[in-house]
Design a protein around this motif. Sequence first.
Motif, PDB file in Angstrom:
ATOM      1  N   GLY A  60       0.917  -1.242   0.133  1.00 11.67           N
ATOM      2  CA  GLY A  60      -0.069   0.059  -0.011  1.00 11.67           C
ATOM      3  C   GLY A  60       0.776   1.401   0.108  1.00 11.67           C
ATOM      4  O   GLY A  60       0.501   2.210  -0.703  1.00 11.67           O
ATOM      5  N   TRP A  61       1.776   1.269   0.650  1.00 10.25           N
ATOM      6  CA  TRP A  61       2.769   2.692   0.806  1.00 10.25           C
ATOM      7  C   TRP A  61       3.421   2.582  -0.513  1.00 10.25           C
ATOM      8  O   TRP A  61       3.861   3.755  -1.102  1.00 10.25           O
ATOM      9  CB  TRP A  61       4.026   2.253   2.034  1.00 10.25           C
ATOM     10  CG  TRP A  61       4.834   3.171   2.212  1.00 10.25           C
ATOM     11  CD1 TRP A  61       4.893   4.181   2.975  1.00 10.25           C
ATOM     12  CD2 TRP A  61       5.905   3.400   1.479  1.00 10.25           C
ATOM     13  NE1 TRP A  61       5.827   5.166   2.954  1.00 10.25           N
ATOM     14  CE2 TRP A  61       6.803   4.558   1.902  1.00 10.25           C
ATOM     15  CE3 TRP A  61       6.714   2.704   0.663  1.00 10.25           C
ATOM     16  CZ2 TRP A  61       7.954   5.094   1.412  1.00 10.25           C
ATOM     17  CZ3 TRP A  61       7.887   3.005   0.056  1.00 10.25           C
ATOM     18  CH2 TRP A  61       8.499   4.418   0.737  1.00 10.25           C
ATOM     19  N   ILE A  62       3.913   1.439  -1.075  1.00 12.27           N
ATOM     20  CA  ILE A  62       4.679   1.613  -2.410  1.00 12.27           C
ATOM     21  C   ILE A  62       3.764   2.159  -3.404  1.00 12.27           C
ATOM     22  O   ILE A  62       3.954   3.080  -4.277  1.00 12.27           O
ATOM     23  CB  ILE A  62       5.080   0.280  -2.954  1.00 12.27           C
ATOM     24  CG1 ILE A  62       6.184  -0.299  -1.920  1.00 12.27           C
ATOM     25  CG2 ILE A  62       5.657   0.287  -4.069  1.00 12.27           C
ATOM     26  CD1 ILE A  62       6.529  -1.849  -1.953  1.00 12.27           C
ATOM     27  N   ALA A  63       2.371   1.664  -3.446  1.00  8.93           N
ATOM     28  CA  ALA A  63       1.425   2.044  -4.463  1.00  8.93           C
ATOM     29  C   ALA A  63       1.261   3.762  -4.324  1.00  8.93           C
ATOM     30  O   ALA A  63       1.137   4.353  -5.255  1.00  8.93           O
ATOM     31  CB  ALA A  63      -0.035   1.517  -4.206  1.00  8.93           C
ATOM     32  N   VAL A  64       1.209   4.344  -3.147  1.00  4.28           N
ATOM     33  CA  VAL A  64       0.870   5.468  -2.886  1.00  4.28           C
ATOM     34  C   VAL A  64       2.085   6.383  -3.277  1.00  4.28           C
ATOM     35  O   VAL A  64       2.065   7.348  -4.005  1.00  4.28           O
ATOM     36  CB  VAL A  64       0.638   5.891  -1.537  1.00  4.28           C
ATOM     37  CG1 VAL A  64       0.901   7.374  -1.079  1.00  4.28           C
ATOM     38  CG2 VAL A  64      -0.786   5.358  -1.008  1.00  4.28           C
ATOM     39  N   ARG A  65       3.163   6.028  -2.851  1.00  7.30           N
ATOM     40  CA  ARG A  65       4.467   6.647  -3.450  1.00  7.30           C
ATOM     41  C   ARG A  65       4.696   6.603  -5.055  1.00  7.30           C
ATOM     42  O   ARG A  65       4.977   7.659  -5.764  1.00  7.30           O
ATOM     43  CB  ARG A  65       5.663   6.144  -2.798  1.00  7.30           C
ATOM     44  CG  ARG A  65       5.828   6.265  -1.256  1.00  7.30           C
ATOM     45  CD  ARG A  65       5.804   7.721  -0.753  1.00  7.30           C
ATOM     46  NE  ARG A  65       6.008   8.063   0.367  1.00  7.30           N
ATOM     47  CZ  ARG A  65       4.877   7.812   1.126  1.00  7.30           C
ATOM     48  NH1 ARG A  65       3.786   7.743   1.103  1.00  7.30           N
ATOM     49  NH2 ARG A  65       5.225   8.123   2.611  1.00  7.30           N
ATOM     50  N   LEU A  66       4.423   5.424  -5.581  1.00  8.24           N
ATOM     51  CA  LEU A  66       4.333   5.622  -6.920  1.00  8.24           C
ATOM     52  C   LEU A  66       3.547   6.429  -7.702  1.00  8.24           C
ATOM     53  O   LEU A  66       3.951   6.971  -8.705  1.00  8.24           O
ATOM     54  CB  LEU A  66       4.208   3.919  -7.649  1.00  8.24           C
ATOM     55  CG  LEU A  66       5.547   3.121  -7.050  1.00  8.24           C
ATOM     56  CD1 LEU A  66       4.857   1.704  -7.644  1.00  8.24           C
ATOM     57  CD2 LEU A  66       6.628   3.402  -7.866  1.00  8.24           C
ATOM     58  N   ALA A  67       2.252   6.386  -7.148  1.00 14.26           N
ATOM     59  CA  ALA A  67       1.288   7.402  -7.695  1.00 14.26           C
ATOM     60  C   ALA A  67       1.576   8.881  -7.615  1.00 14.26           C
ATOM     61  O   ALA A  67       1.351   9.682  -8.409  1.00 14.26           O
ATOM     62  CB  ALA A  67      -0.027   7.097  -6.917  1.00 14.26           C
ATOM     63  N   GLN A  68       2.540   9.079  -6.696  1.00 13.19           N
ATOM     64  CA  GLN A  68       2.836  10.620  -6.540  1.00 13.19           C
ATOM     65  C   GLN A  68       4.102  10.916  -7.338  1.00 13.19           C
ATOM     66  O   GLN A  68       4.466  12.099  -7.368  1.00 13.19           O
ATOM     67  CB  GLN A  68       3.341  10.704  -5.150  1.00 13.19           C
ATOM     68  CG  GLN A  68       2.343  10.553  -3.978  1.00 13.19           C
ATOM     69  CD  GLN A  68       2.589  10.555  -2.547  1.00 13.19           C
ATOM     70  OE1 GLN A  68       3.797  10.452  -2.135  1.00 13.19           O
ATOM     71  NE2 GLN A  68       1.642  10.923  -1.699  1.00 13.19           N
ATOM     72  N   LEU A  69       4.584  10.048  -8.085  1.00 13.59           N
ATOM     73  CA  LEU A  69       5.535  10.460  -9.003  1.00 13.59           C
ATOM     74  C   LEU A  69       5.116  11.334  -9.893  1.00 13.59           C
ATOM     75  O   LEU A  69       4.134  11.297 -10.677  1.00 13.59           O
ATOM     76  CB  LEU A  69       6.504   9.220  -9.620  1.00 13.59           C
ATOM     77  CG  LEU A  69       7.238   8.136  -8.701  1.00 13.59           C
ATOM     78  CD1 LEU A  69       7.604   6.977  -9.346  1.00 13.59           C
ATOM     79  CD2 LEU A  69       8.227   8.890  -7.995  1.00 13.59           C
ATOM     80  N   PRO A  70       6.110  12.314 -10.473  1.00 15.85           N
ATOM     81  CA  PRO A  70       5.856  13.209 -11.562  1.00 15.85           C
ATOM     82  C   PRO A  70       5.286  12.364 -12.943  1.00 15.85           C
ATOM     83  O   PRO A  70       5.678  11.268 -13.284  1.00 15.85           O
ATOM     84  CB  PRO A  70       6.952  13.775 -11.890  1.00 15.85           C
ATOM     85  CG  PRO A  70       7.565  13.718 -10.654  1.00 15.85           C
ATOM     86  CD  PRO A  70       7.366  12.556 -10.304  1.00 15.85           C
ATOM     87  N   VAL A  71       4.164  12.731 -13.361  1.00 13.66           N
ATOM     88  CA  VAL A  71       3.863  12.203 -14.918  1.00 13.66           C
ATOM     89  C   VAL A  71       4.773  12.369 -15.778  1.00 13.66           C
ATOM     90  O   VAL A  71       5.567  13.443 -15.962  1.00 13.66           O
ATOM     91  CB  VAL A  71       2.413  12.844 -15.364  1.00 13.66           C
ATOM     92  CG1 VAL A  71       1.888  12.278 -16.390  1.00 13.66           C
ATOM     93  CG2 VAL A  71       1.314  12.722 -14.340  1.00 13.66           C
ATOM     94  N   VAL A  72       5.144  11.116 -16.569  1.00 12.96           N
ATOM     95  CA  VAL A  72       6.144  10.882 -17.406  1.00 12.96           C
ATOM     96  C   VAL A  72       5.814  11.932 -18.717  1.00 12.96           C
ATOM     97  O   VAL A  72       4.532  12.076 -18.891  1.00 12.96           O
ATOM     98  CB  VAL A  72       6.748   9.578 -17.978  1.00 12.96           C
ATOM     99  CG1 VAL A  72       7.241   8.971 -16.783  1.00 12.96           C
ATOM    100  CG2 VAL A  72       5.187   8.940 -18.415  1.00 12.96           C
TER     101      VAL A  72
END
Length: 260
Positions: free
Chosen positions: A80-92
């Motif tokens: 769950g933590w990984i999913a949140v952090r990945l979703a917060q990455l800037p859009v490519v």
Amino acid sequence: MLFRRPPITRTDTRAPSAPREATSLTLRVEGRDVVVTLRRDARARRYTLRVRAASRDVVLTMPARGSLKEATAFAERHTGWIAVRLAQLPVVVAFAPGAMVPLRGVPHRIVHRPGARGTVWAETDAEGQALLCVAGEAAHVARRVADFLKREARRDLTEASRRHALALGVTISRITLRDTASRWGSCSSTGGLSYSWRLILAPPEVLDYLAAHEVAHRREMNHGPRFWATVDRLFPRRHEAEAWLKRRGAELHRFGVEAE
């Protein structure tokens, strides 16, 4: 009577090689596979996870005596933590027509002009919008934009490096461009300089600071007080450039990346 020598049998007394340790594991995170890189650290006292914005990947650090089983269980508990952090990455942002890409800190819109002569050039439209115009077939747009940015980066970094080397009275040798996520530049003991081509996306003063930083290593191959004094002499506003890189540097790695 002839006697035949019995066949010689050999016994391999070498110890069997140890199985190669796994360097990654794959997690199922919100319906997709995510590769987690494993790193063993003798100084680590516990398992830790990190999502790196620049390389857009996940790293799990393990203690020296940690096991793959424990690492896997730890990672699975934190999907769950990984999913949140990945979703917060800037859009490519892919190098495609219509995309906005910074050049020397100024946003440029990529425009495909298939009937035009040439390869890639910058211009300004009637409304004052900065453009990166790309000629040729649509299939070649991304590569041509990347090649153009790397040529511009080499030109600016070569000029800045030579200027700082002349001011410092040192020599430099080959200048290499790379696309590394861990560092913006490096200097070898023989005077070879290496830079990230993505510095051409940043404001000119940031690129100039990195050139001053690496050239200063021709005097001091360390980061001690004398090194920083040398950098400050070459580029007095280094703290501003460092602050920009800390705040915005990771964003530069999202350009030219194809969306998954």
